[in-house]
Design a protein around this motif. Sequence first.
Motif, mmCIF file in Angstrom:
data_model
loop_
_atom_site.group_PDB
_atom_site.id
_atom_site.type_symbol
_atom_site.label_atom_id
_atom_site.label_comp_id
_atom_site.label_asym_id
_atom_site.label_seq_id
_atom_site.Cartn_x
_atom_site.Cartn_y
_atom_site.Cartn_z
ATOM 1 N N SER A 138 -46.324 39.687 -20.972
ATOM 2 C CA SER A 138 -45.019 39.417 -20.401
ATOM 3 C C SER A 138 -44.008 40.150 -21.267
ATOM 4 O O SER A 138 -44.274 40.462 -22.429
ATOM 5 C CB SER A 138 -44.737 37.917 -20.366
ATOM 6 O OG SER A 138 -44.789 37.361 -21.667
ATOM 7 N N GLY A 139 -42.852 40.446 -20.679
ATOM 8 C CA GLY A 139 -41.820 41.158 -21.420
ATOM 9 C C GLY A 139 -40.466 40.546 -21.116
ATOM 10 O O GLY A 139 -40.182 40.204 -19.966
ATOM 11 N N VAL A 140 -39.652 40.362 -22.170
ATOM 12 C CA VAL A 140 -38.308 39.802 -21.962
ATOM 13 C C VAL A 140 -37.272 40.646 -22.701
ATOM 14 O O VAL A 140 -37.533 41.155 -23.788
ATOM 15 C CB VAL A 140 -38.215 38.333 -22.452
ATOM 16 C CG1 VAL A 140 -39.108 37.430 -21.623
ATOM 17 C CG2 VAL A 140 -38.546 38.203 -23.922
ATOM 18 N N THR A 197 -45.581 31.300 -19.867
ATOM 19 C CA THR A 197 -44.893 30.179 -20.540
ATOM 20 C C THR A 197 -43.854 30.725 -21.513
ATOM 21 O O THR A 197 -42.703 30.279 -21.541
ATOM 22 C CB THR A 197 -45.921 29.320 -21.323
ATOM 23 O OG1 THR A 197 -46.917 28.896 -20.410
ATOM 24 C CG2 THR A 197 -45.268 28.122 -21.976
ATOM 25 N N MET A 198 -44.274 31.713 -22.322
ATOM 26 C CA MET A 198 -43.371 32.303 -23.301
ATOM 27 C C MET A 198 -42.181 32.959 -22.594
ATOM 28 O O MET A 198 -41.029 32.781 -23.012
ATOM 29 C CB MET A 198 -44.147 33.333 -24.133
ATOM 30 C CG MET A 198 -43.390 33.904 -25.280
ATOM 31 S SD MET A 198 -42.937 32.656 -26.501
ATOM 32 C CE MET A 198 -43.892 33.165 -27.888
ATOM 33 N N ALA A 199 -42.450 33.679 -21.505
ATOM 34 C CA ALA A 199 -41.357 34.340 -20.777
ATOM 35 C C ALA A 199 -40.339 33.303 -20.289
ATOM 36 O O ALA A 199 -39.124 33.504 -20.398
ATOM 37 C CB ALA A 199 -41.922 35.144 -19.609
ATOM 38 N N ASP A 257 -43.818 38.766 -16.058
ATOM 39 C CA ASP A 257 -44.457 37.685 -16.820
ATOM 40 C C ASP A 257 -45.974 37.835 -16.934
ATOM 41 O O ASP A 257 -46.641 36.942 -17.418
ATOM 42 C CB ASP A 257 -44.083 36.313 -16.256
ATOM 43 C CG ASP A 257 -44.709 36.053 -14.904
ATOM 44 O OD1 ASP A 257 -45.356 36.978 -14.354
ATOM 45 O OD2 ASP A 257 -44.568 34.938 -14.382
ATOM 46 N N ASP A 258 -46.521 38.984 -16.495
ATOM 47 C CA ASP A 258 -47.979 39.086 -16.527
ATOM 48 C C ASP A 258 -48.513 40.479 -16.841
ATOM 49 O O ASP A 258 -49.488 40.624 -17.559
ATOM 50 C CB ASP A 258 -48.537 38.638 -15.176
ATOM 51 C CG ASP A 258 -50.044 38.583 -15.177
ATOM 52 O OD1 ASP A 258 -50.595 37.796 -15.964
ATOM 53 O OD2 ASP A 258 -50.675 39.352 -14.426
ATOM 54 N N ARG A 259 -47.898 41.500 -16.288
ATOM 55 C CA ARG A 259 -48.464 42.841 -16.417
ATOM 56 C C ARG A 259 -47.326 43.836 -16.550
ATOM 57 O O ARG A 259 -46.380 43.809 -15.768
ATOM 58 C CB ARG A 259 -49.282 43.167 -15.166
ATOM 59 C CG ARG A 259 -49.859 44.562 -15.174
ATOM 60 C CD ARG A 259 -50.593 44.861 -13.890
ATOM 61 N NE ARG A 259 -49.684 44.971 -12.761
ATOM 62 C CZ ARG A 259 -50.065 45.061 -11.488
ATOM 63 N NH1 ARG A 259 -51.339 45.028 -11.187
ATOM 64 N NH2 ARG A 259 -49.185 45.163 -10.526
ATOM 65 N N LEU A 260 -47.437 44.716 -17.557
ATOM 66 C CA LEU A 260 -46.403 45.720 -17.760
ATOM 67 C C LEU A 260 -47.020 47.108 -17.803
ATOM 68 O O LEU A 260 -48.163 47.294 -18.222
ATOM 69 C CB LEU A 260 -45.659 45.463 -19.074
ATOM 70 C CG LEU A 260 -44.830 44.177 -19.097
ATOM 71 C CD1 LEU A 260 -44.471 43.817 -20.521
ATOM 72 C CD2 LEU A 260 -43.577 44.329 -18.243
#
Lengths: 293, 98
Positions: A150-152, A172-174, A187-190
């Motif tokens: 995930s990436g924020v 969850t972290m995102a 939230d799953d794949r970048l």
Amino acid sequence: MKLFLGPVQLNLSFEADIAPQLLPSAHFTAPLLTPVKTFNCHYTASSIDLPADYQLLFEGQASDPDQMPYRWSVWGAAPHLLVLVADFHQPENIRKITAFLDLEKMSIRVHFERTQLNEVLSIDPLLQPLGSLLLVYFAHLTGGFLLHASGVRDVDGKTRLFTAVSGTGKSTMAKLWQQKGAEIINDDRLWLHKIDKQWHALSTPMVWYAQQPMTAPVDQIFLLRQSPHNLITPLQGIKAQMRVMSNCIQHFHSREITTSHLNQVLDFTQNIPIFDCAFKPDPSIVEEIRTLL
Amino acid sequence: MHKPEAIYQVRSEKVVTRKVGDEMVIVPLVNSVADMTRVLTLNETGTAIIEALNGQNTINQVEEQLLAQFDVEQEVLSNDLQNFITEALDKQIIELIP
């Protein structure tokens, strides 16, 4: 019809028996980046047998057959000639997808085997698992790769990735970061892609919702572990780099592609600080990570 | 026990290797398909050993070379080298030159 996935442009054309319906890719109709590769993709609703000169390279099966009701396989006749096949267990409108890729001519020919022969097939041109399998090759051909993460992007613009195997807390972290004002890239794949010597995280079309195209330069990467206590440890060296690589989506059928993938992942992991991140799922981890230099 | 006069080399058609600083990554290939579940990493010593197994040095010569390079007792090194070769053969990374 045109779609834009990261730095790749797809020119789509359809036989009269197909009515394309964009679902996961509905927002990917305008370029976010200047396209560096263009694929011509033609779709037909006629079934086709796999030619005898193709050999099986990989196959996979979903761990949850209800959520992912298909088996997939990749076949090759030459390093640049591939076929992606998906067989559906409980066919609704299609039984099978057979997609011919020519990585040199940059062409894709997709055959859908319909269940109702006389009806026009209404279908997403990037439906699962076709969309996900194609992304692996698109990323490779443009010097990038796909990562389960995930990436924020935080309120100050800092972008952090959280990588782990399924069920360890990526989404969850995102969500915890979103509650603290950060924007979720995915939230799953970048898709990791280098722009002007800087690695960027790109969102990709997802299965269950209409993802927005987004991109941001990556500042830090965290290897997630669930734990009763938060503990963040900076990591260095090849072992840490390979822990990141083990979360990449990687099925490669030639020495050339494997070497190129390894080079890209090593370049990414040498340039982005990596942390081991044991965390308990509450907002305290967000504040702890924000205090890291 | 691998013989002192034996010569080994990396099976370059079966692996992709990449050196990063003093360390090394080895990705095994099975019929040229990458096996990403068996990726190996070597520390500085392992990297020095695999580089010394170049298809020309005998085990004796490899041992001499490493003794000059690292601060280690001969007996310890000799043991480590034997174990390394056994494991690398088992993982099909190196081969004996006939």
